[in-house]
Design a protein around this motif. Structure first.
Motif, short mmCIF file in Angstrom:
data_model
loop_
_atom_site.label_atom_id
_atom_site.label_comp_id
_atom_site.label_asym_id
_atom_site.label_seq_id
_atom_site.Cartn_x
_atom_site.Cartn_y
_atom_site.Cartn_z
N PRO A 167 0.97 -1.28 -0.13
CA PRO A 167 0.10 0.01 0.02
C PRO A 167 0.80 1.13 0.07
O PRO A 167 0.34 2.16 -0.59
N GLY A 168 2.05 1.16 0.60
CA GLY A 168 2.85 2.48 0.69
C GLY A 168 3.43 2.91 -0.82
O GLY A 168 3.40 3.85 -1.10
N LEU A 169 3.80 1.69 -1.54
CA LEU A 169 4.12 2.13 -3.00
C LEU A 169 2.90 2.63 -3.58
O LEU A 169 2.97 3.50 -4.58
N ALA A 170 1.80 2.16 -3.58
CA ALA A 170 0.63 2.33 -4.23
C ALA A 170 0.19 4.23 -3.83
O ALA A 170 -0.33 4.62 -4.59
N ARG A 171 0.21 4.45 -2.57
CA ARG A 171 0.20 5.54 -2.30
C ARG A 171 0.96 6.72 -2.87
O ARG A 171 0.82 7.80 -3.12
N LEU A 172 2.49 6.32 -2.69
CA LEU A 172 3.52 7.05 -3.34
C LEU A 172 3.11 7.22 -4.87
O LEU A 172 3.50 8.43 -5.52
#
Length: 124
Positions: free
Chosen positions: A70-75
């Protein structure tokens, strides 16, 4: 009934956004006439058009990663928000305030909402 916040965080929305970015990337490899005309309208040089399929393809992968990373998707959503800020600015500079401006503005709002909320964290 789910709230707007729940809908924006739904991993299916990220998958749909990833599919849209992948489709857009494919249309930019050898730009279809509509895309080429849009790039011409904002004055984007022919020699720099290789940039679009690369960025849009990478963003599709980042958005598709939402369930697992999810962190990659948010970035990715944050970076797409910045991308569409530039796109809207290019349309304003070129005084191209028609359909493509409306589309870029809508996508700016959409990715801004994804950036603010982010996808849910996976259950541990």
């Amino acid at each position: 009934m789910p709230s707007v916040h729940d809908l924006v965080r739904d991993p299916r929305l990220y998958r749909a956004a990833a599919a849209g970015q992948a489709t857009d990337a494919a249309m930019c490899v050898q730009p279809i006439p509509y895309v080429a005309r849009c790039l011409d309208d904002v004055g984007w040089p022919d020699g720099g058009r290789w940039f679009f399929p690369v960025v849009k393809g990478a963003s599709a992968l980042g958005l598709a990663a939402a369930p697992r990373w999810p962190g990659l998707a948010r970035l990715t959503a944050i970076m797409l928000t910045l991308y569409f800020c530039v796109a809207v600015g290019l349309h304003v500079r070129a005084r191209d305030l028609r359909l493509n401006f409306a589309a870029a503005t809508s996508l700016l709002v959409f990715y801004g909402a994804l950036a603010v909320t982010g996808p849910p964290r996976p259950a541990s």
